[in-house]
Design a protein around this motif. Structure first.
Motif, PDB file in Angstrom:
ATOM      1  N   GLY A  65       3.613   7.632  11.810  1.00  0.00           N
ATOM      2  CA  GLY A  65       2.901   6.408  12.200  1.00  0.00           C
ATOM      3  C   GLY A  65       1.522   6.367  11.541  1.00  0.00           C
ATOM      4  N   ILE A  66       0.832   7.509  11.526  1.00  0.00           N
ATOM      5  CA  ILE A  66      -0.490   7.574  10.887  1.00  0.00           C
ATOM      6  C   ILE A  66      -0.360   7.255   9.392  1.00  0.00           C
ATOM      7  CG2 ILE A  66      -2.397   9.120  10.257  1.00  0.00           C
ATOM      8  CD1 ILE A  66      -1.870  10.615  12.928  1.00  0.00           C
ATOM      9  N   LEU A  67       0.679   7.791   8.764  1.00  0.00           N
ATOM     10  CA  LEU A  67       0.871   7.545   7.328  1.00  0.00           C
ATOM     11  C   LEU A  67       1.136   6.066   7.072  1.00  0.00           C
ATOM     12  CD1 LEU A  67       3.097  10.587   6.260  1.00  0.00           C
ATOM     13  CD2 LEU A  67       0.626  10.339   6.045  1.00  0.00           C
ATOM     14  N   THR A  68       1.985   5.473   7.907  1.00  0.00           N
ATOM     15  CA  THR A  68       2.312   4.052   7.718  1.00  0.00           C
ATOM     16  C   THR A  68       1.053   3.197   7.857  1.00  0.00           C
ATOM     17  OG1 THR A  68       4.512   4.487   8.562  1.00  0.00           O
ATOM     18  CG2 THR A  68       3.818   2.188   8.536  1.00  0.00           C
ATOM     19  N   SER A  69       0.213   3.504   8.869  1.00  0.00           N
ATOM     20  CA  SER A  69      -1.037   2.752   9.042  1.00  0.00           C
ATOM     21  C   SER A  69      -1.954   2.937   7.844  1.00  0.00           C
ATOM     22  CB  SER A  69      -1.811   3.260  10.250  1.00  0.00           C
ATOM     23  OG  SER A  69      -1.296   2.783  11.390  1.00  0.00           O
ATOM     24  N   THR A  70      -2.044   4.196   7.387  1.00  0.00           N
ATOM     25  CA  THR A  70      -2.903   4.480   6.227  1.00  0.00           C
ATOM     26  C   THR A  70      -2.446   3.654   5.040  1.00  0.00           C
ATOM     27  OG1 THR A  70      -3.088   6.740   7.034  1.00  0.00           O
ATOM     28  CG2 THR A  70      -3.821   6.344   4.770  1.00  0.00           C
ATOM     29  N   GLN A  71      -1.142   3.630   4.817  1.00  0.00           N
ATOM     30  CA  GLN A  71      -0.626   2.883   3.657  1.00  0.00           C
ATOM     31  C   GLN A  71      -0.912   1.391   3.792  1.00  0.00           C
ATOM     32  OE1 GLN A  71       3.465   4.498   3.788  1.00  0.00           O
ATOM     33  NE2 GLN A  71       3.113   5.178   1.695  1.00  0.00           N
ATOM     34  N   SER A  72      -0.807   0.871   5.024  1.00  0.00           N
ATOM     35  CA  SER A  72      -1.020  -0.569   5.133  1.00  0.00           C
ATOM     36  C   SER A  72      -2.515  -0.901   4.969  1.00  0.00           C
ATOM     37  CB  SER A  72      -0.388  -1.143   6.401  1.00  0.00           C
ATOM     38  OG  SER A  72      -1.252  -1.020   7.471  1.00  0.00           O
ATOM     39  N   TRP A  73      -3.393   0.005   5.412  1.00  0.00           N
ATOM     40  CA  TRP A  73      -4.830  -0.202   5.172  1.00  0.00           C
ATOM     41  C   TRP A  73      -5.138  -0.186   3.679  1.00  0.00           C
ATOM     42  CZ3 TRP A  73      -9.154  -1.806   7.377  1.00  0.00           C
ATOM     43  CH2 TRP A  73      -9.135  -1.963   8.768  1.00  0.00           C
ATOM     44  N   VAL A  74      -4.553   0.764   2.999  1.00  0.00           N
ATOM     45  CA  VAL A  74      -4.815   0.878   1.560  1.00  0.00           C
ATOM     46  C   VAL A  74      -4.360  -0.410   0.866  1.00  0.00           C
ATOM     47  CG1 VAL A  74      -4.146   2.098  -0.555  1.00  0.00           C
ATOM     48  CG2 VAL A  74      -4.694   3.387   1.498  1.00  0.00           C
ATOM     49  N   ARG A  75      -3.200  -0.896   1.267  1.00  0.00           N
ATOM     50  CA  ARG A  75      -2.691  -2.128   0.650  1.00  0.00           C
ATOM     51  C   ARG A  75      -3.658  -3.299   0.884  1.00  0.00           C
ATOM     52  NH1 ARG A  75       2.528  -0.436   1.343  1.00  0.00           N
ATOM     53  NH2 ARG A  75       2.508  -0.992   3.528  1.00  0.00           N
ATOM     54  N   LYS A  76      -4.137  -3.395   2.139  1.00  0.00           N
ATOM     55  CA  LYS A  76      -5.068  -4.495   2.461  1.00  0.00           C
ATOM     56  C   LYS A  76      -6.331  -4.393   1.628  1.00  0.00           C
ATOM     57  CE  LYS A  76      -3.935  -5.240   7.240  1.00  0.00           C
ATOM     58  NZ  LYS A  76      -4.256  -4.572   8.492  1.00  0.00           N
ATOM     59  N   VAL A  77      -6.894  -3.183   1.555  1.00  0.00           N
ATOM     60  CA  VAL A  77      -8.135  -2.995   0.787  1.00  0.00           C
ATOM     61  C   VAL A  77      -7.899  -3.355  -0.675  1.00  0.00           C
ATOM     62  CG1 VAL A  77      -9.791  -1.264  -0.045  1.00  0.00           C
ATOM     63  CG2 VAL A  77      -9.080  -1.258   2.348  1.00  0.00           C
ATOM     64  N   ARG A  78      -6.772  -2.906  -1.224  1.00  0.00           N
ATOM     65  CA  ARG A  78      -6.490  -3.185  -2.652  1.00  0.00           C
ATOM     66  C   ARG A  78      -6.336  -4.681  -2.882  1.00  0.00           C
ATOM     67  NH1 ARG A  78      -3.718   2.091  -3.797  1.00  0.00           N
ATOM     68  NH2 ARG A  78      -5.627   3.337  -3.860  1.00  0.00           N
ATOM     69  N   GLU A  79      -5.646  -5.340  -1.930  1.00  0.00           N
ATOM     70  CA  GLU A  79      -5.444  -6.782  -2.079  1.00  0.00           C
ATOM     71  C   GLU A  79      -6.776  -7.509  -2.062  1.00  0.00           C
ATOM     72  OE1 GLU A  79      -1.051  -6.869  -0.092  1.00  0.00           O
ATOM     73  OE2 GLU A  79      -2.676  -7.938   0.953  1.00  0.00           O
ATOM     74  N   SER A  80      -7.668  -7.084  -1.114  1.00  0.00           N
ATOM     75  CA  SER A  80      -8.945  -7.799  -1.026  1.00  0.00           C
ATOM     76  C   SER A  80      -9.814  -7.489  -2.245  1.00  0.00           C
ATOM     77  CB  SER A  80      -9.673  -7.471   0.280  1.00  0.00           C
ATOM     78  OG  SER A  80     -10.139  -6.155   0.228  1.00  0.00           O
ATOM     79  N   GLU A  81      -9.676  -6.284  -2.807  1.00  0.00           N
ATOM     80  CA  GLU A  81     -10.449  -5.943  -4.021  1.00  0.00           C
ATOM     81  C   GLU A  81      -9.968  -6.743  -5.236  1.00  0.00           C
ATOM     82  OE1 GLU A  81     -11.728  -1.312  -3.119  1.00  0.00           O
ATOM     83  OE2 GLU A  81     -10.074  -1.769  -4.488  1.00  0.00           O
ATOM     84  N   SER A  82      -8.656  -6.965  -5.280  1.00  0.00           N
ATOM     85  CA  SER A  82      -8.129  -7.642  -6.463  1.00  0.00           C
ATOM     86  C   SER A  82      -7.977  -9.136  -6.219  1.00  0.00           C
ATOM     87  CB  SER A  82      -6.774  -7.037  -6.853  1.00  0.00           C
ATOM     88  OG  SER A  82      -5.817  -7.402  -5.898  1.00  0.00           O
TER      89      SER A  82
END
Ligand code: SAH
Length: 261
Positions: free
Chosen positions: A237-254
């Protein structure tokens, strides 16, 4: 009269055995000591007359042997995986002698866990990768100048230790301390490790050019810890949350998401 019940959760896994005669001799060693579960991973020649001949009256063990293509299939549902090692390895793993190791295996079997005891190829034993799938390693402290036993002899040593525990019955009651959750099996742990590696790449903690030792050390940590099913679920669960945060950050950066469109 069958006395094999306390050993029924223990399987002998032979990896890529070359000589069918050895497979037969292993079957005999097992039946003599009341073990019955034989798994063969990619045996080079099986079934084979030589195996049947060397098994003598243990042909039923061969008839019921489970033949698998991969080691993963043979150990997927096991909660304790033990690997035999005839040589010292570069990365140390928890290593026990047969007596102490079989005590652990026996306790877990009586407590309801499925246990795999893995034996390697006649010419070169188990690969490092195969040994890294284990929670424990066991080594027969033989003559340092010639420590490699015939595979069926090595099986016999382990099987005898298990049989001694069975006939003494000393460990049968309260074999395992109570635990509130079932211990995760090998397949669940593998899935977790794949997920962990993927996430470590996502957060740039692991890089393709970096040395491979990090995953090995993490693997050893988790094999040693013996995670239960709930702990694996929490970590995933922690890994899944981490991955979704990373995706959000990358999307907002790009491109800042949908704002301004
Ligand atoms: N040359 C190989 C030996 C393989 S012997 C090597 O160096 O690894 C075949 C198998 O018998 C091994 O893979 C192991 O499962 C078992 N075996 C032989 N000697 C052993 C020992 N001293 N302790 C534990 N297992 C042993």
């Amino acid at each position: 009269m069958t006395q094999g019940n306390t050993l029924d959760n223990i399987r002998i896994v032979l990896v890529n055995t070359s000589h069918p005669g050895n497979i037969g001799a292993v079957a005999r060693a097992m039946k003599n000591m009341c073990l019955s579960q034989l798994y063969l991973v990619a045996p080079r020649k099986f079934p084979h007359d030589e195996a049947t001949w060397r098994a003598a009256s243990a042909g039923d063990i061969l008839d019921n042997a489970v033949v698998c293509e991969t080691l993963d299939e043979a150990i997927a549902d096991c909660q304790l995986v033990v690997g035999t090692s005839a040589r010292e390895r570069t990365v140390p793993w928890p290593l026990l002698d047969p007596r102490h190791c079989m005590q652990e295996a026996y306790k877990e079997s009586v407590g309801g866990h499925r246990v795999a005891l893995m034996f390697g190829r006649e010419d070169r034993g188990l690969t490092n990768e195969e040994l890294q799938r284990c929670n424990l390693h066991v080594h027969i402290p033989a003559n340092p100048e010639y420590s490699s036993l015939n595979i069926a002899m090595a099986v016999q040593v382990m099987a005898y230790e298990l049989r001694m525990l069975q006939v003494s019955g000393d460990l049968d009651a309260n074999a395992m301390a109570e635990w509130d959750q079932p211990v995760a099996d090998a397949e669940a742990l593998e899935r977790y490790l794949v997920h962990l590696e993927e996430t470590l790449y996502d957060i740039n903690f692991l890089r393709p050019e970096a040395p491979k030792k990090l995953m090995l050390r993490l693997r050893r940590l988790y094999q040693r810890t013996r995670l239960d099913e709930m702990e694996v679920n929490i970590l995933r669960g922690i890994l899944t949350s981490t991955q979704s945060w990373v995706r959000k950050v990358r999307e907002s950066e790009s491109g800042g998401g949908d704002e301004g469109r």
